[in-house]
Scaffold this motif. Structure first.
Motif, short mmCIF file in Angstrom:
data_model
loop_
_atom_site.label_atom_id
_atom_site.label_comp_id
_atom_site.label_asym_id
_atom_site.label_seq_id
_atom_site.Cartn_x
_atom_site.Cartn_y
_atom_site.Cartn_z
N ALA A 193 -60.97 -5.91 63.88
CA ALA A 193 -59.83 -5.79 64.81
C ALA A 193 -60.33 -5.38 66.19
O ALA A 193 -61.20 -4.52 66.32
CB ALA A 193 -58.82 -4.78 64.29
N ILE A 194 -59.76 -6.00 67.22
CA ILE A 194 -60.08 -5.69 68.62
C ILE A 194 -58.89 -4.96 69.21
O ILE A 194 -57.79 -5.51 69.30
CB ILE A 194 -60.38 -6.98 69.41
CG1 ILE A 194 -61.54 -7.75 68.76
CG2 ILE A 194 -60.71 -6.65 70.86
CD1 ILE A 194 -61.79 -9.11 69.37
N VAL A 195 -59.09 -3.69 69.59
CA VAL A 195 -57.98 -2.87 70.07
C VAL A 195 -58.34 -2.25 71.42
O VAL A 195 -59.49 -2.27 71.85
CB VAL A 195 -57.62 -1.75 69.06
CG1 VAL A 195 -57.27 -2.33 67.71
CG2 VAL A 195 -58.77 -0.75 68.93
N GLY A 196 -57.33 -1.67 72.07
CA GLY A 196 -57.54 -1.01 73.35
C GLY A 196 -56.26 -0.93 74.14
O GLY A 196 -55.20 -1.37 73.70
N ARG A 197 -56.37 -0.37 75.34
CA ARG A 197 -55.22 -0.29 76.23
C ARG A 197 -54.87 -1.67 76.78
O ARG A 197 -55.69 -2.60 76.69
CB ARG A 197 -55.52 0.68 77.39
CG ARG A 197 -55.63 2.12 76.96
CD ARG A 197 -55.91 3.05 78.14
NE ARG A 197 -57.27 2.90 78.64
CZ ARG A 197 -57.60 2.39 79.81
NH1 ARG A 197 -56.65 1.97 80.64
NH2 ARG A 197 -58.86 2.30 80.19
N VAL A 274 -63.84 -2.87 60.39
CA VAL A 274 -64.49 -2.41 61.61
C VAL A 274 -63.52 -2.64 62.77
O VAL A 274 -62.86 -3.68 62.84
CB VAL A 274 -65.82 -3.16 61.88
CG1 VAL A 274 -66.48 -2.64 63.16
CG2 VAL A 274 -66.77 -3.01 60.70
N VAL A 275 -63.43 -1.67 63.66
CA VAL A 275 -62.56 -1.76 64.84
C VAL A 275 -63.41 -1.70 66.09
O VAL A 275 -64.23 -0.78 66.25
CB VAL A 275 -61.51 -0.63 64.84
CG1 VAL A 275 -60.68 -0.68 66.12
CG2 VAL A 275 -60.61 -0.73 63.62
N VAL A 276 -63.24 -2.68 66.98
CA VAL A 276 -63.90 -2.66 68.28
C VAL A 276 -62.90 -2.13 69.30
O VAL A 276 -61.86 -2.74 69.54
CB VAL A 276 -64.38 -4.07 68.70
CG1 VAL A 276 -64.92 -4.05 70.13
CG2 VAL A 276 -65.46 -4.57 67.75
#
Length: 457
Positions: A193-197, A274-276
């Motif tokens: 998963a690709i997460v962030g603001r 895994v989370v990026v």
């Protein structure tokens, strides 16, 4: 053979509702607000004996400006139509045909692809006039349907059935005895998963990894609203890439649609392996970034930090700030891999994926009991546990790994209640360093050892 269906139509006609109905679970966000869906979303589905690959698409809207987001949304929908075996064109039978419906029908006829026409929201007889009016679209006989209530599924099955090439052999991942060969975790797809603001470049990174304009991108913040999963392969290893909506501070989220987007993002992150966490190089590890990182680790997921927009960053200042905040504000992620990238220029992507699989291997690591207990003996010799309550000595008997994903350990003691948390943190930090377990959460539970003489008189 799997039939690929593209669900198309103008905004707010019920495409995502049908997508969820066929998928058998609520995957896509459904809201009264038009234009919620922007990116293509795919899922496997079953309709009686038909195996389906269904694609939810953005609603069709005419955009005069080539740079408008509606134009980019249409390009995503057009690609879905081209790649599908058959398109399901939905219109709202309650409100009747709209000029956009007629324009969309023209584009579908020009595509030359098979089309099934669905008159959605047909819960009663009041929509009969709209159904008859739909013949002028030139797409064949409309099927009365209700995605909300599941009415008309049998008619939909009959319309899609001719496109099922059931006689063609289908590949599978089973062994000769018919059982799936899953002896090694490396053979299973990695859930990433690709997460962030908002607006840090998550969708741009997704497109860079796929080498395809799969996700909708642009200068506008908050384009992605739903968690979108795409199957991919990197150097022979299968990956399920998940792009997510940006997460703002919870106190700033008041709109119901944004709340649903945030819930979808958190669910995708917590279900990943895994989370990026993507950071903007101009503002690394702000308070919201730290909140996201802590939530990922608390949920037991492996973490990798990607500092994006490195091509335009003040590199020395950014690295100093990043290292300082990692030491002071994210101590539980000691050793977390940090990679500098430029998603727009596709730089640093191999380093990123190497870090992802390295931390994934750590997350799946099982340490034999003998080395673990030798390590524990060394720790006890270097720094014995302090006295517990009533000045009683605390004895640590042995340690064993209970499970992986994430690595979890049972530490057996004569007095588990008296062992201070500070000493437990000391053991956890040293265990992480000794066995190279940086970037993943560790769980250590203290259990009481049994008394062999308890049952004897």
């Amino acid at each position: 053979m799997t039939v690929k269906l593209a669900i198309v139509g103008r905004p707010n006609v019920g495409k995502s509702t049908l997508f969820n109905r066929l998928a058998g679970r609520k995957i896509a966000i459904v809201h009264d607000k038009p234009g919620v869906t922007r990116d293509r979303r795919e899922a496997s589905a079953k309709l009686q004996d038909l195996d389906l690959k269904i694609v939810d698409t953005a609603g069709f809207e005419v955009a005069k400006d080539k740079a408008a987001i509606e134009k980019r949304m249409w390009e995503q929908t057009r690609r879905a139509i081209e790649e599908a075996d058959v398109s399901i064109f939905m219109f709202d039978a309650r409100s009747g045909l709209h000029p956009f419906d007629e324009e969309f029908a023209r584009l579908l006829r020009e595509s030359g692809k098979p089309v099934v026409l669905l008159a959605n929201k047909c819960e009663g007889k009041a929509q009969e006039d709209s159904i008859h009016e739909a013949y002028k679209l030139g797409l064949g006989e409309p099927i009365p349907f209700s995605a909300e209530h599941g009415l008309g599924l049998l008619d939909l099955y009959e319309a899609v059935k001719p496109y099922d090439k059931a006689d063609e052999p289908e590949k599978n991942d089973c062994t000769e005895d018919g059982t799936a060969d899953d002896e090694e975790y490396r053979r299973r797809p990695l859930q990433l998963a690709i997460v962030g603001r908002p607006n840090v470049g998550k969708s741009t990174l997704m497109n860079a990894l796929l080498q395809d304009e799969r996700m909708l991108t642009g200068p506008e913040a908050g384009i992605t609203r739903d968690a979108i999963t795409v199957s991919w392969e990197w150097k022979g290893r299968k990956v399920n890439l998940v792009d997510t909506a940006g997460l703002r501070k919870q106190a700033r989220v008041s709109d119901s649609l944004e709340k649903m987007s945030a819930a979808s993002t958190k669910h995708a992150a917590f279900m990943a392996q895994v989370v990026v966490l993507v950071l903007d190089a101009d503002a690394v590890l702000e308070k919201q970034d730290l909140t996201i990182a802590r939530q990922v680790l608390d949920e037991g997921r492996a973490l990798v930090i990607a500092v994006n927009k490195w091509d335009i960053a003040d590199r020395k200042s950014t690295l100093e700030q990043l290292n300082y905040k990692l030491r002071t504000s994210l101590a539980q992620a000691d050793g977390v891999p940090t990679v500098t990238i430029s998603a727009l220029k596709r730089e640093g992507l191999d380093k990123l994926m190497s870090a992802v699989f390295k931390v994934y291997d750590r997350w799946n690591l099982r340490i034999p009991t003998a080395p673990l207990n030798q390590w524990l003996a060394d720790m006890l010799e270097a720094c014995p546990p302090p006295l517990g309550k009533n000045n009683r000595r605390i004895k640590l008997r042995y340690i064993t790994q209970a499970k992986t994903r994430p690595p979890s350990f049972y530490l057996f003691s004569s007095n588990p209640e008296g062992l201070p948390d500070a000493y437990l943190r000391y053991l956890s930090n040293n265990l992480r360093q000794t066995f190279d377990l940086g970037g993943i959460p560790l769980r250590m539970t203290v259990r009481k050892t049994g008394n062999p003489y308890a049952d004897k008189k």
